[in-house]
Design a protein around this motif. Structure first.
Motif, PDB file in Angstrom:
ATOM      1  N   PRO A  28       0.829  -1.206   0.000  1.00  0.00           N
ATOM      2  CA  PRO A  28       0.000   0.000   0.000  1.00  0.00           C
ATOM      3  C   PRO A  28       0.864   1.259   0.000  1.00  0.00           C
ATOM      4  CG  PRO A  28      -0.808  -1.572   1.627  1.00  0.00           C
ATOM      5  CD  PRO A  28       0.513  -2.097   1.121  1.00  0.00           C
ATOM      6  N   GLY A  29       0.548   2.184  -0.894  1.00  0.00           N
ATOM      7  CA  GLY A  29       1.264   3.447  -0.970  1.00  0.00           C
ATOM      8  C   GLY A  29       2.584   3.391  -1.723  1.00  0.00           C
ATOM      9  N   SER A  30       2.994   2.211  -2.165  1.00  0.00           N
ATOM     10  CA  SER A  30       4.259   2.072  -2.877  1.00  0.00           C
ATOM     11  C   SER A  30       4.040   2.228  -4.383  1.00  0.00           C
ATOM     12  CB  SER A  30       4.888   0.708  -2.603  1.00  0.00           C
ATOM     13  OG  SER A  30       6.023   0.516  -3.427  1.00  0.00           O
ATOM     14  N   ASP A  31       5.006   2.847  -5.047  1.00  0.00           N
ATOM     15  CA  ASP A  31       4.958   2.967  -6.507  1.00  0.00           C
ATOM     16  C   ASP A  31       5.688   1.819  -7.190  1.00  0.00           C
ATOM     17  OD1 ASP A  31       3.490   5.323  -6.442  1.00  0.00           O
ATOM     18  OD2 ASP A  31       5.284   6.582  -6.360  1.00  0.00           O
ATOM     19  N   THR A  32       6.247   0.903  -6.401  1.00  0.00           N
ATOM     20  CA  THR A  32       7.023  -0.199  -6.955  1.00  0.00           C
ATOM     21  C   THR A  32       6.256  -1.504  -6.770  1.00  0.00           C
ATOM     22  OG1 THR A  32       9.053   0.966  -6.340  1.00  0.00           O
ATOM     23  CG2 THR A  32       9.252  -1.367  -6.918  1.00  0.00           C
ATOM     24  N   PRO A  33       5.661  -2.012  -7.855  1.00  0.00           N
ATOM     25  CA  PRO A  33       4.900  -3.255  -7.721  1.00  0.00           C
ATOM     26  C   PRO A  33       5.817  -4.474  -7.616  1.00  0.00           C
ATOM     27  CG  PRO A  33       4.909  -2.547 -10.003  1.00  0.00           C
ATOM     28  CD  PRO A  33       5.621  -1.475  -9.203  1.00  0.00           C
ATOM     29  N   VAL A  34       5.302  -5.512  -6.972  1.00  0.00           N
ATOM     30  CA  VAL A  34       6.024  -6.788  -6.932  1.00  0.00           C
ATOM     31  C   VAL A  34       5.541  -7.696  -8.054  1.00  0.00           C
ATOM     32  CG1 VAL A  34       6.510  -6.654  -4.473  1.00  0.00           C
ATOM     33  CG2 VAL A  34       4.454  -7.823  -5.249  1.00  0.00           C
ATOM     34  N   ALA A  35       4.387  -7.371  -8.629  1.00  0.00           N
ATOM     35  CA  ALA A  35       3.846  -8.113  -9.764  1.00  0.00           C
ATOM     36  C   ALA A  35       2.949  -7.187 -10.574  1.00  0.00           C
ATOM     37  CB  ALA A  35       3.050  -9.326  -9.289  1.00  0.00           C
ATOM     38  N   THR A  36       2.842  -7.482 -11.851  1.00  0.00           N
ATOM     39  CA  THR A  36       1.960  -6.733 -12.741  1.00  0.00           C
ATOM     40  C   THR A  36       1.254  -7.717 -13.655  1.00  0.00           C
ATOM     41  OG1 THR A  36       3.692  -6.439 -14.397  1.00  0.00           O
ATOM     42  CG2 THR A  36       3.444  -4.685 -12.753  1.00  0.00           C
ATOM     43  N   GLY A  37       0.222  -7.242 -14.307  1.00  0.00           N
ATOM     44  CA  GLY A  37      -0.470  -8.103 -15.250  1.00  0.00           C
ATOM     45  C   GLY A  37      -1.498  -7.348 -16.051  1.00  0.00           C
ATOM     46  N   TYR A  38      -2.186  -8.106 -16.878  1.00  0.00           N
ATOM     47  CA  TYR A  38      -3.238  -7.599 -17.741  1.00  0.00           C
ATOM     48  C   TYR A  38      -4.482  -8.437 -17.513  1.00  0.00           C
ATOM     49  CZ  TYR A  38       0.599  -5.576 -20.471  1.00  0.00           C
ATOM     50  OH  TYR A  38       1.704  -4.876 -20.873  1.00  0.00           O
ATOM     51  N   ASP A  39      -5.634  -7.827 -17.564  1.00  0.00           N
ATOM     52  CA  ASP A  39      -6.892  -8.552 -17.526  1.00  0.00           C
ATOM     53  C   ASP A  39      -7.765  -8.090 -18.676  1.00  0.00           C
ATOM     54  OD1 ASP A  39      -6.125  -9.833 -15.192  1.00  0.00           O
ATOM     55  OD2 ASP A  39      -7.767  -9.063 -13.983  1.00  0.00           O
ATOM     56  N   VAL A  40      -8.454  -9.034 -19.267  1.00  0.00           N
ATOM     57  CA  VAL A  40      -9.517  -8.756 -20.220  1.00  0.00           C
ATOM     58  C   VAL A  40     -10.815  -9.087 -19.503  1.00  0.00           C
ATOM     59  CG1 VAL A  40     -10.559  -9.391 -22.427  1.00  0.00           C
ATOM     60  CG2 VAL A  40      -8.058  -9.367 -22.187  1.00  0.00           C
ATOM     61  N   VAL A  41     -11.737  -8.146 -19.469  1.00  0.00           N
ATOM     62  CA  VAL A  41     -13.018  -8.379 -18.816  1.00  0.00           C
ATOM     63  C   VAL A  41     -14.136  -8.183 -19.833  1.00  0.00           C
ATOM     64  CG1 VAL A  41     -12.280  -7.821 -16.470  1.00  0.00           C
ATOM     65  CG2 VAL A  41     -13.108  -6.003 -17.943  1.00  0.00           C
ATOM     66  N   GLU A  42     -15.157  -9.016 -19.692  1.00  0.00           N
ATOM     67  CA  GLU A  42     -16.362  -8.883 -20.503  1.00  0.00           C
ATOM     68  C   GLU A  42     -17.504  -8.501 -19.570  1.00  0.00           C
ATOM     69  OE1 GLU A  42     -17.008 -12.485 -22.710  1.00  0.00           O
ATOM     70  OE2 GLU A  42     -15.008 -12.414 -23.584  1.00  0.00           O
ATOM     71  N   PHE A  43     -18.353  -7.627 -20.048  1.00  0.00           N
ATOM     72  CA  PHE A  43     -19.452  -7.107 -19.251  1.00  0.00           C
ATOM     73  C   PHE A  43     -20.787  -7.682 -19.708  1.00  0.00           C
ATOM     74  CE2 PHE A  43     -16.179  -3.818 -19.645  1.00  0.00           C
ATOM     75  CZ  PHE A  43     -15.834  -3.663 -18.315  1.00  0.00           C
ATOM     76  N   ALA A  44     -21.676  -7.844 -18.764  1.00  0.00           N
ATOM     77  CA  ALA A  44     -23.076  -8.161 -19.031  1.00  0.00           C
ATOM     78  C   ALA A  44     -23.878  -7.147 -18.231  1.00  0.00           C
ATOM     79  CB  ALA A  44     -23.412  -9.588 -18.608  1.00  0.00           C
ATOM     80  N   GLY A  45     -24.358  -6.130 -18.910  1.00  0.00           N
ATOM     81  CA  GLY A  45     -25.040  -5.045 -18.207  1.00  0.00           C
ATOM     82  C   GLY A  45     -24.056  -4.276 -17.359  1.00  0.00           C
ATOM     83  N   ASP A  46     -24.359  -4.149 -16.068  1.00  0.00           N
ATOM     84  CA  ASP A  46     -23.506  -3.358 -15.180  1.00  0.00           C
ATOM     85  C   ASP A  46     -22.601  -4.231 -14.303  1.00  0.00           C
ATOM     86  OD1 ASP A  46     -25.477  -4.422 -13.593  1.00  0.00           O
ATOM     87  OD2 ASP A  46     -25.931  -2.555 -12.541  1.00  0.00           O
ATOM     88  N   ARG A  47     -22.383  -5.488 -14.727  1.00  0.00           N
ATOM     89  CA  ARG A  47     -21.485  -6.377 -13.991  1.00  0.00           C
ATOM     90  C   ARG A  47     -20.532  -7.080 -14.956  1.00  0.00           C
ATOM     91  NH1 ARG A  47     -24.740 -10.225 -10.144  1.00  0.00           N
ATOM     92  NH2 ARG A  47     -26.151 -10.373 -11.918  1.00  0.00           N
ATOM     93  N   ILE A  48     -19.514  -7.687 -14.401  1.00  0.00           N
ATOM     94  CA  ILE A  48     -18.513  -8.413 -15.180  1.00  0.00           C
ATOM     95  C   ILE A  48     -18.962  -9.871 -15.284  1.00  0.00           C
ATOM     96  CG2 ILE A  48     -16.128  -9.242 -15.171  1.00  0.00           C
ATOM     97  CD1 ILE A  48     -15.392  -6.607 -13.688  1.00  0.00           C
ATOM     98  N   SER A  49     -18.895 -10.412 -16.505  1.00  0.00           N
ATOM     99  CA  SER A  49     -19.313 -11.797 -16.720  1.00  0.00           C
ATOM    100  C   SER A  49     -18.130 -12.736 -16.948  1.00  0.00           C
ATOM    101  CB  SER A  49     -20.266 -11.889 -17.914  1.00  0.00           C
ATOM    102  OG  SER A  49     -19.632 -11.437 -19.096  1.00  0.00           O
ATOM    103  N   ARG A  50     -16.999 -12.192 -17.370  1.00  0.00           N
ATOM    104  CA  ARG A  50     -15.836 -13.042 -17.654  1.00  0.00           C
ATOM    105  C   ARG A  50     -14.564 -12.245 -17.436  1.00  0.00           C
ATOM    106  NH1 ARG A  50     -14.838 -17.763 -20.308  1.00  0.00           N
ATOM    107  NH2 ARG A  50     -12.861 -17.938 -21.407  1.00  0.00           N
TER     108      ARG A  50
END
Length: 115
Positions: free
Chosen positions: A87-109
């Motif tokens: 918390p509060g650090s600018d140096t991550p220990v891990a990074t990644g990417y996510d692809v999200v799909e939406f169904a209405g106002d929520r995430i489905s995948r």
């Protein structure tokens, strides 16, 4: 709206209290949501994802997820980066990417990739 929903999704991953996480997950992901990343293939529904998050948090210590960049969004799909760090650090220990799909106002995948 997309930034807010993605932020709430990351809040799900940061919530340490299982009961609170279970309540939050219901507002963010559809009942039949599907999650996969290099460690998990095809987690289905709220309970499976919440359980996996709880197990992952045992390894995280006090690390938290933050939104990196919303790379793009079109139709019902978005691609964003995330960081895992102290918390509060600018140096991550891990990074990644996510692809999200939406169904209405929520995430489905969610399909996650580690940095």
């Amino acid at each position: 709206m997309i930034d807010d929903l993605i932020g709430k999704y990351l809040d799900v991953w940061n919530e340490r209290d299982a009961a609170a996480r279970d309540l939050l997950i219901k507002t963010v992901l559809t009942d039949d949501s599907v999650y996969s990343d290099p460690d998990y293939a095809g987690l289905r529904g709220h309970a499976e994802l919440s359980e996996a998050i709880g197990r992952a948090q045992e390894n995280f210590g006090d690390l938290v997820f933050t939104l990196g960049t919303l790379i793009g969004a079109h139709h019902d799909t978005a691609l964003f980066t995330w960081r895992l760090g102290a918390p509060g650090s600018d140096t991550p220990v891990a990074t990644g990417y996510d692809v999200v799909e939406f169904a209405g106002d929520r995430i489905s995948r969610v399909v996650g990739f580690f940095g």
